[in-house]
Design an enzyme around this catalytic site. Structure first.
Site, PDB file in Angstrom:
ATOM      1  CG  ASP A   8      -1.972   0.996   1.254  1.00 34.01           C
ATOM      2  OD1 ASP A   8      -2.115   1.717   0.247  1.00 34.01           O
ATOM      3  OD2 ASP A   8      -2.690   1.092   2.267  1.00 34.01           O
ATOM      4  CG  ASP A 102      -3.251   3.621  -2.847  1.00 34.40           C
ATOM      5  OD1 ASP A 102      -4.326   3.063  -3.128  1.00 34.40           O
ATOM      6  OD2 ASP A 102      -3.021   4.111  -1.742  1.00 34.40           O
ATOM      7  CD  GLU A 103      -5.840  -0.941  -0.947  1.00 38.68           C
ATOM      8  OE1 GLU A 103      -5.778  -1.966  -0.267  1.00 38.68           O
ATOM      9  OE2 GLU A 103      -6.510   0.043  -0.639  1.00 38.68           O
TER      10      GLU A 103
HETATM   11 MG   LIG Z   1      -2.429   3.928   0.335  1.00 41.93          MG
END
Ligand SMILES: [Mg+2]
Length: 353
Positions: A8, A102-103
């Site tokens: 993340d 983003d993950e």
């Molecule tokens: Mg994040």
């Protein structure tokens, strides 16, 4: 232990902004639109110290942190940064399930020294993009996800299932994804205000109070049991977009708007990957965790939102959820084979088959 990693990016949108505006480093930064109903998309860690969090109304965030610098989101820049991050991850690990810009989850099975490999990914991502990431590693997705969040930013937390149970025993059940505020309040009323208490609660009590589906699921999640596998795009037989509501939704208009949004999101994703499917489906999870799917198969493959959305809405109306809804999803399956590279010799392909 080290079967799955959850990776993340730390304060993703804000971090991308700080990279191109280094003069803002160390200052509280909030990425948000303007207007009376704008919400915070990301806050830098400096802003978080004032109590600012994602999804908070921006007006409130500015009351908490009047000195914050407000930056309008630039999604093109975030998508570009995201592509670079996942390219690097993909160079190290074959099986990756990206769940947002983003993950994502990394399947570590088969890696000789999974922790070292993931540490290298962290270093490479930082070297190539300037972004820092937090990582959780565990035997399943649930442990990995919660572990990645435990020591942000730049966290690197490896836990077995038992260690996760012990480490988060005093935490609120709301720490675990899938246990929302309303369920937390009901658990509280039963005296089950920690994950440890929930994990130790008799399953009969939970199934009696929450119904068999949700009751069993709560017990499983409190014990950090999770069976989901890392779903890579290449192998995925379907693509879906899902949303879990903060509070259960009984209003049909709200449900239909959510379905339309999900269809748009999904169609966009399929379009970018040049995937078209013939089967369009919905998933509905009721407040008692009854989960129902409905699908319809067309005679042609599509990724057109003007086709997907009306069918998904139609399926929702036909099902007519009898109780408030906790989760909605739209799914497209039955993909046609992706277009072959123009220079692929056909004879050879058939030999391979
Ligand atoms: Mg994040």
């Amino acid at each position: 232990v080290a079967r799955i990693a959850h990776l993340d990016v730390d304060a993703f949108y804000a971090s991308v902004e700080l990279l191109r505006r280094p003069e803002l480093r160390g200052k509280p930064v909030i990425v948000s639109g303007t207007g009376p109903r704008a919400v915070v998309t990301t806050a830098s860690y400096e802003a978080r110290r004032f109590g600012v969090g994602s999804a908070m109304p921006t007006a409130r965030a500015l009351r908490l942190c009047p000195a914050a610098v407000l930056i309008p989101p630039d999604f093109d820049a975030y998508r570009a940064a995201s592509r670079r991050v996942w390219q690097i991850v993909g160079a190290h690990v074959d099986r990756v399930e990206q769940v947002g810009l983003d993950e994502g989850y990394l399947d570590l099975d088969g890696l000789v020294s999974p922790r070292a490999a993931v540490r290298r990914i962290v270093v490479d991502v930082h070297a190539a993009t300037g972004l820092t990431v937090s990582v959780g590693i565990g035997p399943n997705k649930l442990v990995a996800k919660v572990a990645s969040d435990a020591e942000k930013p730049r966290g690197f937390v490896v836990l077995s299932r038992e260690e996760a149970c012990a480490r988060f025993a005093e935490a609120s059940p709301g720490l675990v994804p899938g246990i929302g505020p309303k369920t937390v309040a009901r658990l509280d009323a039963l005296g089950l205000s920690t994950l440890g208490a929930l994990a130790g609660a008799p399953e009969e009590l939970l199934t009696e109070r929450f119904g068999p589906n949700l009751g069993r699921e709560l017990a499983r999640r409190a014990r950090f049991e999770h069976a989901g596998t890392v779903q890579t795009v290449r192998e995925a037989k379907s693509q879906s977009s899902e949303t879990t509501f903060d509070t259960d939704v009984g209003d049909r208009g709200t449900q239909e708007r959510a379905i339309a949004d999900l269809a748009r999101d999904l169609a966009g994703r399929l379009g970018r990957r040049d995937l078209r499917g013939r089967t369009i489906g919905i998933k509905v999870r009721l407040d008692d965790w009854t989960t129902v799917t409905r699908a319809r198969t067309l005679d042609h493959a599509t990724n057109d939102v003007e086709v997907i959305a009306p069918i998904a809405l139609d399926l929702l109306r036909a099902y007519d959820p009898p109780r408030p809804v906790r989760l909605l999803g739209v799914r497209v399956a039955g993909f046609e084979r992706p277009p072959e590279p123009r220079d692929a010799p056909h004879g050879q392909l058939q030999l391979a088959l």
